[in-house]
Design an enzyme around this catalytic site. Structure first.
Site, PDB file in Angstrom:
ATOM      1  N   ALA A 260      37.091  49.127  73.530  1.00 43.36           N
ATOM      2  CA  ALA A 260      37.932  49.775  74.533  1.00 43.36           C
ATOM      3  C   ALA A 260      37.918  51.281  74.299  1.00 43.36           C
ATOM      4  O   ALA A 260      37.804  52.072  75.246  1.00 43.36           O
ATOM      5  CB  ALA A 260      39.353  49.233  74.460  1.00 43.36           C
ATOM      6  N   ASN A 261      38.012  51.685  73.043  1.00 41.77           N
ATOM      7  CA  ASN A 261      37.961  53.120  72.725  1.00 41.77           C
ATOM      8  C   ASN A 261      36.653  53.734  73.217  1.00 41.77           C
ATOM      9  O   ASN A 261      36.637  54.802  73.828  1.00 41.77           O
ATOM     10  CB  ASN A 261      38.041  53.345  71.209  1.00 41.77           C
ATOM     11  CG  ASN A 261      39.381  52.951  70.615  1.00 41.77           C
ATOM     12  OD1 ASN A 261      40.364  52.808  71.332  1.00 41.77           O
ATOM     13  ND2 ASN A 261      39.427  52.784  69.300  1.00 41.77           N
TER      14      ASN A 261
ATOM     15  N   ASN B 133      28.432  52.922  60.496  1.00 46.09           N
ATOM     16  CA  ASN B 133      28.815  53.954  59.526  1.00 46.09           C
ATOM     17  C   ASN B 133      28.326  53.550  58.138  1.00 46.09           C
ATOM     18  O   ASN B 133      27.679  52.514  57.969  1.00 46.09           O
ATOM     19  CB  ASN B 133      30.327  54.226  59.573  1.00 46.09           C
ATOM     20  CG  ASN B 133      31.172  53.039  59.119  1.00 46.09           C
ATOM     21  OD1 ASN B 133      30.684  52.147  58.422  1.00 46.09           O
ATOM     22  ND2 ASN B 133      32.430  53.030  59.494  1.00 46.09           N
TER      23      ASN B 133
ATOM     24  N   GLY C 210      30.497  60.633  58.869  1.00 47.82           N
ATOM     25  CA  GLY C 210      31.714  61.438  58.922  1.00 47.82           C
ATOM     26  C   GLY C 210      31.421  62.918  59.003  1.00 47.82           C
ATOM     27  O   GLY C 210      30.638  63.349  59.860  1.00 47.82           O
TER      28      GLY C 210
ATOM     29  N   THR D 214      40.615  58.191  62.589  1.00 43.89           N
ATOM     30  CA  THR D 214      40.584  56.873  63.216  1.00 43.89           C
ATOM     31  C   THR D 214      39.914  56.951  64.590  1.00 43.89           C
ATOM     32  O   THR D 214      40.305  57.763  65.417  1.00 43.89           O
ATOM     33  CB  THR D 214      42.017  56.317  63.413  1.00 43.89           C
ATOM     34  OG1 THR D 214      42.775  56.579  62.252  1.00 43.89           O
ATOM     35  CG2 THR D 214      41.979  54.827  63.690  1.00 43.89           C
TER      36      THR D 214
ATOM     37  N   ASP E  14      34.157  55.690  67.347  1.00 46.27           N
ATOM     38  CA  ASP E  14      34.218  55.187  68.724  1.00 46.27           C
ATOM     39  C   ASP E  14      34.024  56.322  69.722  1.00 46.27           C
ATOM     40  O   ASP E  14      33.383  56.151  70.757  1.00 46.27           O
ATOM     41  CB  ASP E  14      35.560  54.491  68.987  1.00 46.27           C
ATOM     42  CG  ASP E  14      35.766  53.305  68.063  1.00 46.27           C
ATOM     43  OD1 ASP E  14      34.756  52.734  67.603  1.00 46.27           O
ATOM     44  OD2 ASP E  14      36.931  52.960  67.789  1.00 46.27           O
TER      45      ASP E  14
HETATM   46  O1  RIB Z   1      37.634  52.143  65.318  1.00 47.14           O
HETATM   47  C1  RIB Z   1      39.016  52.282  65.334  1.00 47.14           C
HETATM   48  C2  RIB Z   1      39.660  51.112  65.979  1.00 47.14           C
HETATM   49  O2  RIB Z   1      39.465  49.990  65.156  1.00 47.14           O
HETATM   50  C3  RIB Z   1      41.127  51.225  66.178  1.00 47.14           C
HETATM   51  O3  RIB Z   1      41.446  51.667  67.461  1.00 47.14           O
HETATM   52  C4  RIB Z   1      41.656  49.846  65.903  1.00 47.14           C
HETATM   53  O4  RIB Z   1      42.278  49.283  67.014  1.00 47.14           O
HETATM   54  C5  RIB Z   1      40.449  49.055  65.434  1.00 47.14           C
HETATM   55  O5  RIB Z   1      40.010  48.223  66.414  1.00 47.14           O
HETATM   56 NA    NA Z   2      41.797  61.222  66.042  1.00 48.54          NA
END
Ligand code: RIB
Ligand code: NA
Length: 312
Positions: free
Chosen positions: A46-47, A189, A227, A255, A259
């Protein structure tokens, strides 16, 4: 009736996420004080889909959420981000999945996910999304849904000459060998690369070595993200792996940086099909670098209007 053609389709998980910021990550059995708490929208696929959409790609998400508060909310979030929900199903058979994320002062994180309804995404739903998958420019998949469903989606795409980007996350040791053959771009990664190859990855040389190892398993290309160092790109057409460095920024929360990178990469693959992969990776590095400077995952992903014009 001719249906809409989406540029980028993501067959993956949608996970509402509980985010906690604390000075450091707690040890087993330990309780510590944190200083910030909020609920956001996550799930790798989704991200990635949201980042691609924010850059201007026409995207669709193939996923399952529950018929519950979190599921309703997530559907709204897709709509708000211009992601098609034509193939986002709300089921009564399971609760919406969720992620719990702890971020420390240096921007590192630890995440636990409960896939929930995402695991119910199967062949039937993929069949329903066949027209979208088979006519997209690019398909992105990860491992937060049933791996069989991911592989099935990748194969559907390959059969229809749709470019595939596969992100083996969270990584599993016994990844089916067909995943490599079904990946035009295999993007992982350092820790995922380690787990998949059994080889340690702590330097650019290591990343190059595992990249070549993964490439030999049948992928079109391999990108190992590192990274703050950028990423290493391995292609069968080039002899040597290439480090694509990134800019130095002060990380607040990394985080979802991977994505953001993959979402941007999908955008470039779809919209600039003749661009060199290294150049796509260089630009995607810069998009991801924006994301790490703000808290949260999707909350920190830049929109096209926030990015320098030379990225387009
Ligand atoms: O890659 C980060 C994502 O991993 C976060 O948004 C979390 O929901 C996990 O799915
Ligand atoms: Na961020």
């Amino acid at each position: 009736k001719r249906s809409i053609i989406w540029v980028c389709v993501s067959c993956s998980a949608a996970l509402p996420s509980v985010l906690l910021q604390a000075p450091r990550l707690p040890k087993a059995g330990e309780t510590i004080h944190g200083y910030k708490f909020f609920i956001g929208f996550g799930g790798k696929g989704a991200n990635q889909c949201v980042q691609a959409a924010r850059m201007g790609a026409k995207t669709a998400m193939v996923c399952q959420v529950g018929k519950d508060f979190f599921g309703d909310n997530y559907i709204q979030n897709f709509k708000k981000n211009g992601v098609s929900i034509a193939f986002a199903k709300q089921t009564e058979k399971a609760a919406t999945g969720a992620a719990s994320i702890i971020v420390n002062d240096t921007g590192e994180n630890a995440i636990v996910i409960v896939a929930g309804a995402n695991m119910l995404l199967g062949q039937q739903e993929l069949q329903h999304a066949q027209s979208a998958i088979s006519r997209a420019k690019v398909l992105i998949c990860q491992l937060e849904i049933n791996p069989d469903a991911s592989l099935h989606a990748l194969r559907m795409a390959k059969e229809n000459h749709v470019k595939t980007i596969f992100n083996p996350a969270p990584a599993i040791v016994d990844l089916h060998s067909d995943f490599y053959k079904a990946s035009d771009i295999f993007c992982c990664n350092e820790s995922e690369a380690e787990l998949l190859t059994g080889m340690p990855v702590s330097s650019v040389e290591d990343a190059s070595r595992v990249g070549l190892d993964l490439l030999q398993k049948g992928c079109g290309s391999v990108i190992v993200s590192m990274g703050p160092q950028g990423c290493v790109v391995c292609q069968s057409i080039n002899v040597a792996p290439k480090l694509v460095p990134t800019i130095t920024v002060t990380a607040v929360d990394t985080t979802g940086a991977g994505d953001s990178f993959i979402g941007a990469l999908a955008f470039y693959v779809a919209h600039y099909p003749t661009m060199q992969l290294e150049e796509m990776a260089r630009r995607a590095n810069l998009v991801a670098a924006v994301s790490v400077q703000n808290v949260g995952t999707q909350t920190s992903f830049p929109f096209r209007k926030d990015l320098p014009a030379e990225l387009f």
